[in-house]
Design an enzyme around this catalytic site. Sequence first.
Site, short mmCIF file in Angstrom:
data_model
loop_
_atom_site.label_atom_id
_atom_site.label_comp_id
_atom_site.label_asym_id
_atom_site.label_seq_id
_atom_site.Cartn_x
_atom_site.Cartn_y
_atom_site.Cartn_z
N HIS A 1 59.38 -15.45 102.50
CA HIS A 1 58.41 -16.38 103.09
C HIS A 1 57.85 -15.81 104.38
CE1 HIS A 1 60.53 -17.98 106.66
NE2 HIS A 1 61.65 -17.79 105.98
N CYS A 2 56.59 -16.13 104.64
CA CYS A 2 55.98 -15.98 105.96
C CYS A 2 55.62 -17.39 106.39
CB CYS A 2 54.79 -15.04 105.89
SG CYS A 2 53.57 -15.50 104.66
N SER A 3 54.60 -17.56 107.22
CA SER A 3 54.29 -18.93 107.62
C SER A 3 53.67 -19.71 106.48
CB SER A 3 53.36 -18.92 108.84
OG SER A 3 52.18 -18.21 108.52
N ALA B 1 57.08 -21.07 105.17
CA ALA B 1 58.17 -21.30 106.11
C ALA B 1 58.46 -22.80 106.15
CB ALA B 1 57.78 -20.79 107.49
#
Length: 1636
Positions: free
Chosen positions: A1391-1393, A1264
């Site tokens: 995306h994730c974190s 992210a």
Amino acid sequence: MEAVPRMPMIWLDLKEAGDFHFQPAVKKFVLKNYGENPEAYNEELKKLELLRQNAVRVPRDFEGCSVLRKYLGQLHYLQSRVPMGSGQEAAVPVTWTEIFSGKSVAHEDIKYEQACILYNLGALHSMLGAMDKRVSEEGMKVSCTHFQCAAGAFAYLREHFPQAYSVDMSRQILTLNVNLMLGQAQECLLEKSMLDNRKSFLVARISAQVVDYYKEACRALENPDTASLLGRIQKDWKKLVQMKIYYFAAVAHLHMGKQAEEQQKFGERVAYFQSALDKLNEAIKLAKGQPDTVQDALRFTMDVIGGKYNSAKKDNDFIYHEAVPALDTLQPVKGAPLVKPLPVNPTDPAVTGPDIFAKLVPMAAHEASSLYSEEKAKLLREMMAKIEDKNEVLDQFMDSMQLDPETVDNLDAYSHIPPQLMEKCAALSVRPDTVRNLVQSMQVLSGVFTDVEASLKDIRDLLEEDELLEQKFQEAVGQAGAISITSKAELAEVRREWAKYMEVHEKASFTNSELHRAMNLHVGNLRLLSGPLDQVRAALPTPALSPEDKAVLQNLKRILAKVQEMRDQRVSLEQQLRELIQKDDITASLVTTDHSEMKKLFEEQLKKYDQLKVYLEQNLAAQDRVLCALTEANVQYAAVRRVLSDLDQKWNSTLQTLVASYEAYEDLMKKSQEGRDFYADLESKVAALLERTQSTCQAREAARQQLLDRELKKKPPPRPTAPKPLLPRREESEAVEAGDPPEELRSLPPDMVAGPRLPDTFLGSATPLHFPPSPFPSSTGPGPHYLSGPLPPGTYSGPTQLIQPRAPGPHAMPVAPGPALYPAPAYTPELGLVPRSSPQHGVVSSPYVGVGPAPPVAGLPSAPPPQFSGPELAMAVRPATTTVDSIQAPIPSHTAPRPNPTPAPPPPCFPVPPPQPLPTPYTYPAGAKQPIPAQHHFSSGIPAGFPAPRIGPQPQPHPQPHPSQAFGPQPPQQPLPLQHPHLFPPQAPGLLPPQSPYPYAPQPGVLGQPPPPLHTQLYPGPAQDPLPAHSGALPFPSPGPPQPPHPPLAYGPAPSTRPMGPQAAPLTIRGPSSAGQSTPSPHLVPSPAPSPGPGPVPPRPPAAEPPPCLRRGAAAADLLSSSPESQHGGTQSPGGGQPLLQPTKVDAAEGRRPQALRLIERDPYEHPERLRQLQQELEAFRGQLGDVGALDTVWRELQDAQEHDARGRSIAIARCYSLKNRHQDVMPYDSNRVVLRSGKDDYINASCVEGLSPYCPPLVATQAPLPGTAADFWLMVHEQKVSVIVMLVSEAEMEKQKVARYFPTERGQPMVHGALSLALSSVRSTETHVERVLSLQFRDQSLKRSLVHLHFPTWPELGLPDSPSNLLRFIQEVHAHYLHQRPLHTPIIVHCSSGVGRTGAFALLYAAVQEVEAGNGIPELPQLVRRMRQQRKHMLQEKLHLRFCYEAVVRHVEQVLQRHGVPPPCKPLASASISQKNHLPQDSQDLVLGGDVPISSIQATIAKLSIRPPGGLESPVASLPGPAEPPGLPPASLPESTPIPSSSPPPLSSPLPEAPQPKEEPPVPEAPSSGPPSSSLELLASLTPEAFSLDSSLRGKQRMSKHNFLQAHNGQGLRATRPSDDPLSLLDPLWTLNKT
């Protein structure tokens, strides 16, 4: 009764110990018999003494029992080494006190010590059992165990020590003790049974057994001998035991009464209760003087039994009235013994601890151990003999089979490029000019070679001319006029020099030809190696195995795996057996075992090998069955083996050829340089010789002239005669006329290059040389030439015959000879004008059309067509070149030609035998690149008298590549469409000119040349219903192998100011697909004509040298400046030439783009066997999911593999940008990181993840954006042309500001990141995700791109989504959005974190779902995980995610099965209804307004979008490309209402027969769409011929049809009022001319 107070228990006292001085005797025996120092055993003797002290003063607890057992065992060990028994050598006196009398009793026997210890062990257990209150379950169990252990100790003492060492250990006393202890243990069990409310009958039997044990004890107590031994305690014990006998008998009958009550035997119930009451009264009588606990128990029991008896008696007296039977008549209660004496093992190592005297081993024990070792060796030899026999048979069998499990199925090796070839490709990729340098070097060599040869020919010509002149001179003058000797000598010297150089040149010519042949052999391979890897892979042979063959292969692999498994298991079992035998040492047991029991001990010890023996024998027995199955599988494998063997040979041969070509490159370059150096030297010498020859010949000519003049003065003037005209050698004229060959032909050997020849005089039926050869071979006429050069673009004063470039025909093929009646040809010569040319204006030549033979009509006799010979007409060329501001290319212009001369009419035909059925193309194959003149504008002088041929697609004979040719096979030629259809409409009923699969590709050196004129026969058509002809961009085969297509250019004919006939609409011909062969686009409009029959697929073309091109951005920045007038029929500038579109150059990075996403064409599960296979895979997959251990193993293997893979990959660049990484352990590999091309630096924490599945798009996995990297993130979105972004971050993370909001959330509030500005177009929330449509704009550009941002907010940072169904539905939404974009090879950003955990799970599940949907079954998830992790470390970070993915795959497969009517095996989960909505988000590349797209992409995209949606189909699959139309579709099957795109209406001034009116079709109802209201894709989709309308609702307007175009309308043309609802109505069609 469970609450009854507990009765007291009887326990025994411990015996007291006296002296036992064993140390001196032991030392003496060790010294005497073992020969060892006795002092060395002081420590052991002290340990034993300390142990005895603890045993004789034993504590009254459980630890005391352990001490006694340990001492008992050590005494046993000591006795087995040192004989201390009665009468033995080391016997010493042992003293203990007798319990009942208190006297000390001594015996010289160590067994007396052991017996006393055993007695104390039993007594201590009885004490511990009696001490417990037994109020809890645990207490009852402990007491029961203690009493059983006590009984065991007394029983062992009674059986193993028959001698009565003292009164308290006599047999009667020990029997009494055993029965007492067993009775008390059974009593504890009875209390536990009553507490547990067991069945009444069972409790009664347990109680009866207590009575039995106590009766035995009572009989022993009543024995007079026992009574005299016990003394006073005998009475106390007897009273207590008798009372308990009556008491427990009463309890037994009480429970028998309860049993009768349960069986509703009320009379029996009264009898049992009566008996219980009587016995309890007897017990009360005997209990006088007993402690209070006994009295309490009796009173409690009396209350219970009395109450039960009174109730039962009343019930029976007043209700049931059953007879009460006598007790004797009732069934007696048999006891159930549930307790037993627990045995004592004095040598149990767990109890005794380590043997204190282990160092003392008697010789007898050693002997016994050797005997045991021999027994073990015999067992091992027997098993090894069996194993070796079977192994020998197995080895011989496998050797004869020659089946190596490693190479049986090496199909995977053929699916990728081998490493040694990859090295060569990589080496060539960093040297992109390899092929060009080689070709240029050879061209330079050829050029010098040609110059030398020309110079040598010039010298020869000069010498021959001089010799001829000398002869004439001699004839005229005679010997008198001889020239000087010096001159002759000089001429002879020149001749010698010329002969020497000629000899050297001829030898070098052979070497040069060999070098060219080698170059031609290797250059194709070098082009292939330097091209895209997929082309290299396609050039390697691939296995073509049927599913049955693959099944055979899999079966053989499985059986070979079984063989290997059997071998491994056999080796493992053998190893276990050896280790077990080696470790098996029973010496310690032998020491303590009596010699007479040795054999029995051996048998018991050898039993431990029985299990291994059974396993080994099963393994050996299975070998025969496995080998039988292997034989059958090998028989089936024979055919497959032969195929794979041939494939392996081809593979290795191709590999060696390609590698040899690479290795030959340096040698070729070296030899080429040597040749250039040699010829450069030779050229200088020959040039000098030529000058010398010229000067010598000139001097001789001058001398001759002087002599001649002198002689003429002497002689009278002769009569005027005409000298014989000179006939120059054909080669000389050719050498003059040929000029330099084209650039591509200079690399060919000189013997293959020939210029166009002047025609000889017509002799009989010989074919004149200036006519193109016949398409099929003939026995007369010249043979085909491989190559011919065109006329150079210079000014020629040519002969009167028309010189036309020879076009190479196909290779000669035999034709059945036969008599042919050919008329003599007739031609009309005419003096031709000399064409002139300038650098800007090529010669605008109009060779006579129709000079080739017309194709024979099937079934009719054929004859050669009339030959026509005449001068080439040259056009008057305008001296100026017109340019337009918006067109960056010169526009050639010219005027119309003079009318062509009228050819002679065709002579009458005579029957001839038809040729072999080998149809040939009517057009001439272009063997070399021709100069491309500009478009022609013919005047109205039309020759008449020629019948129009019937033109159809002609199959091309499959050409064989010639070793000496520098070009590949020619693509099949198609009939040329009409360039000027208003002059010669062809007669082609039912046929339209087909389109070729190859577009015209510009070649190096001819940049910007328009395509050649599309000549057709100048024949007026007969009065039939002609279809309007069409003209368009004509594909021309290139002189080399077919080039990879550049973006196809749309060439439309430039109409003259006053059109004379129907104007042809431009036709765009799509190039071949990226795979290198012509693949029909799915769902295209049906072709206007049937495609030609399938021919051999041409070999994959090597990559061509890219011509100097415009940058892509330059072409895309001014898309609409590419002459909209010429494309839409607008007026042109007076220049009259057609502007040229420059080809756009594709970036290197774009050239490496992955192949487009493979689409799922149809439902793969229509076949039941596919469904069954999927069900079986699902069951196996469920098994993996249910096995927690297996998942743990998979996870460990994945972690190990990740560490192994990560060691070979670098993250050096990412380490330099630590501030741009959210986590310092999550960084992209250098090899596949996303590189920013236009930022301050090129780094972003993002990795390209590709190759998971051909049906899954490429992904970009990234973290992210941090507050400082959001600009980099959007720059990556812009550069990668991303249309879909997937965000897997929960709302909680954004609220806690763990993840920054990097996108606008309110409409009208744009967000700026660096050079990019973002605006929110729309937001839509669903139950699974939030969908945002964003517009992205770069700096000050006016163009915007739309993209879709899909947010899945229900996946927490440290957990899992609510259900797999929601995530599966979200993945389907993502894929649906992705399919709406074009092209289909741009990536999706996920995306994730951190960019690895949830991102990895999403990617894994996406790929798995697509594989299942494509019909490939359930993929191997661990392999996919490893593939992801090889591209980005830590993908799928948690084991929890892996398990979740397994569950989600199971859920998806269940949904697929349910969709096809297969019920789930268990209760299904809540069915996630897949919302199938036709979302049409705005495309990332706005195709209407241009964007960063070349025009070719727009055209290709429009073609892709030209799909007629089937009626009533509502799923998104309707918008996907499906299978293409069948190529052989007949014209009758065309939809009548479909307008032919290439047709044009006839001119208003040219009346033509009316075309039949098309039948009206009912309008197809549109599928409902829930996507955004409008988008570029919708607009483009509406521009297809099927669906075009300016308004979706049609607003009541009349539908335009072909008929509307055929009718004349009076209008203002471009000045007409435009409809306001036309989205393109505001465009000025002349805007390119008005810009200035």
